[in-house]
Scaffold this active site. Structure first.
Site, PDB file in Angstrom:
ATOM      1  CE  LYS A 138      -4.267   1.352  -0.109  1.00  0.00           C
ATOM      2  NZ  LYS A 138      -5.123   1.287  -1.385  1.00  0.00           N
TER       3      LYS A 138
ATOM      4  CB  SER B 184      -7.963   1.530  -2.949  1.00  0.00           C
ATOM      5  OG  SER B 184      -7.727   1.264  -1.832  1.00  0.00           O
TER       6      SER B 184
END
Length: 618
Positions: free
Chosen positions: A200, A405
């Site tokens: 991430k 996401s």
């Protein structure tokens, strides 16, 4: 405390009344002006379309899934810089109608004012262009200079006409962004980051001065997928040998240096242009092709937006007892109610709820074009998607250019997920980030001290160091949110957690690769997703409803005014800024990027499911 005298109160009342009357009169005068303009434009009968004219695909500004509302006052401003937006479905619908229209002998693309169209949107428009060509009518692209997105669309033409002083500006795809670690250190700002998913990368710009090697490898992988698709499409359309575009880009400097530096001839020699013509020559050529000229001697053509408007007001609407609702989720995800162009958790959930409560709606297609954002907003939307399914409505997701996401979070539980090969998706992970400025304040001689009833009281103040207990709590919350995200994906996609882990950890995938690893069901555009939803609902004859946020009567009036105050009506230019303003915007772009990122950090728990590098690629 003394009170005003009766005389003073009397004159104050008179003054307040005068002020109220002045404001009311100004407002009434303004509304009257708007009404006069509206009805003047509304009462004007549309001029009939020419007996023979090319369909002019004169795309300008940005091609989008959902338009951003425009205030008509902005349209009236002398220094207006309102960006023009074009709905991708309007483009495809106009082309499809023109393919069946005997009065339209050809389609001409003039793309000089097209600022950006994503490769995914081009692939959807391509289906309509192929249908137009199948009708036996030619497609011509003409331009002074073709940018990379413009040329991808132009490559679908039968002929590409380039100005002798023009060029084809293809360079490839890239992700470059600003990194602020050194700046933050110099100004003594600490950014605290907690994440779930080792890849991430949302916080890298705040923690590093460069892109990490791992992130470079992962980003290069999906960029290569996009570039492979781009080159494959162009080379296939232009019947060029594989590798031609790479040779065009990598060998341009050497070819131009060895030759006379003529970029237009170079593009033609490489097979990217068919004819080099001045504007006058191109106009004469197109006039002969179309078989008609207008009063100004230009080849006869009707802009696609005008053509579509005429066809809509003169054609009979398609009515059917069964409806499919198409709901668009475009932009950053923020909590609460947000305007179109931004995904509001409450706004989108209400639209889904409206579709659920409409007896005519038999299925929902959720069109997602978002890099994500607030985890809370995404969860509100996901819950409403689940409620629609429990109410018996099939929900099919159509991924646009980007559904990463948080965009994937709201899609994971759908009955089917459709993506384009060039969709950017995945980025399954959670992050929390916020700054503290205690060191900056101390450098200025400002210190923070006090007492609280608990050890956590006052811990979220920006002027205090991060409380270790709060840090531990935040990381635990991130771990839990990431586990929830993984569980949603596992349940929605019928995968084990181990299988999810293999494709998660914040990693970004192209649509083609996402299908291979099981994150999407099929490759196709919005029309394919609508057809799939109809099949799941068991209906053949249906009407497609595009649901947008409900507007108040005054908002509807102003929006209609903005639409009617067009460039043609008022002679205003809304496709770009002045050179000086554009230069200032370019110089300020890094600061504007920071401001936009900070503005997007509105989750109540500071938890985000957002893909930053996805929005940075060019």
């Amino acid at each position: 405390m003394s009170h005003p005298s009766p005389v003073r109160r009397f004159f104050a009342a008179i003054w307040n009344a005068i002020t109220w009357l002045r404001i009311a009169s100004a407002n009434l005068l303004f509304l009257a002006l708007l009404a006069i303009l509206y009805f003047a434009l509304a009462d004007r009968a549309p001029e009939p379309l020419p007996a023979k004219a090319a369909l002019l695909l004169d795309l300008s500004g940005f091609v989008v899934d959902q338009k951003t509302p425009v205030d008509p006052l902005q349209m009236l401003g002398a220094a207006s810089s309102v960006p023009h937006e074009v709905l991708v479905r309007d483009v495809t619908e106009a082309i499809e109608k023109a393919a069946e229209d005997p009065a339209v002998p050809a389609l001409v693309m003039e793309l000089d004012y097209l600022v950006h169209v994503s490769i995914s949107h081009v692939l959807e428009i391509a289906d309509a262009l192929e249908a137009f060509r199948a009708s036996g009518k030619p497609i011509i692209a003409v331009g002074d200079y073709f940018t990379q997105p413009q040329y991808l669309l132009a490559s679908y033409a039968d002929e590409v006409i380039l100005h002798p002083l023009g060029t084809v500006g293809i360079e490839g795809y890239a992700v470059y962004q600003n990194y602020y670690a050194e700046l933050l250190e110099k100004v003594s700002v600490n950014v605290h980051v907690f994440r779930g998913g080792k890849y991430k990368s949302l916080a890298e710009p705040w923690l590093r001065n460069d892109m990490s090697p791992v992130e470079k490898d992962l980003t290069r992988a999906w960029l290569d997928d996009l570039w492979r698709e781009y080159t494959g499409v162009v080379e296939g359309n232009r019947k060029l040998a594989g590798g031609t575009l790479n040779n065009y880009v990598e060998g341009m400097a050497q070819r131009l240096s060895a030759g006379d530096g003529d970029q237009a001839k170079d593009a033609q020699a490489m097979g990217l242009a068919d004819r080099l013509m001045s504007r006058t020559e191109a106009n004469d050529y197109l006039a002969d092709l179309v078989g008609a000229r207008n009063d100004d001697g230009l080849y006869e053509a009707v802009p696609f937006e005008e053509y579509l408007w005429h066809r809509k007001i003169t054609g009979l609407p398609h009515t059917a007892p069964d409806h499919i609702a198409v709901i668009t989720a475009q932009g950053n995800m923020l909590p609460g109610e947000q305007p179109p162009g931004t995904v509001g958790g409450d706004s989108l959930a209400w639209l889904i709820n409206d579709a659920m409560n409409d007896d005519k709606v038999r299925a929902i297609v959720l069109r997602v074009n978002s890099p994500g954002g607030s985890l809370f907003a995404a969860e509100v939307i996901r819950e409403q998607v689940e409620a629609a399914q429990e109410a018996g409505l099939p929900v099919v997701v159509s991924m646009g250019p980007m559904a990463a996401s948080g965009g994937y979070y709201i899609a994971a539980g759908a009955d089917q997920i459709w993506a384009l090969p060039t969709t950017i998706t995945g980025s399954i992970g959670v992050i929390a980030a916020f700054p503290t400025v205690e060191e900056l304040l101390q450098r200025g001689g400002i210190h923070t001290d006090g007492v609280g009833t608990t050890s956590l009281a006052g811990s979220l103040r920006l002027d205090r160091p991060l409380n270790p207990q709060l840090a531990q709590s935040l990381q635990s919350g991130i771990d839990h949110a990431y586990a929830v995200f993984r569980g949603i994906v596992a349940e929605g996609r019928g995968m084990t957690l181990e299988q999810v882990d293999a494709v998660a950890e914040g990693r970004v995938w192209s649509g083609a690769d996402a299908k291979e690893v099981g994150l999407v069901d099929a490759l196709g555009g919005l029309d394919d997703a609508i057809a799939a939803a109809a099949e799941l609902a068991g209906i053949d004859d249906y009407q497609v409803d595009y649901l947008d946020e409900s507007l108040t009567p005054s908002q509807q009036f102003l929006q209609q005014m903005a639409e009617r105050l067009s460039v043609e009506s008022l002679g205003l230019s809304t496709t770009g800024r002045s050179d000086s303003v554009a230069a200032l915007v370019r110089l300020a772009q890094p600061l504007l990027n920071i401001a936009r990122e900070i503005e997007a950090l509105q989750d109540p728990r500071h938890l985000y499911v957002r893909c930053l590098p996805c929005a940075a690629y060019q």
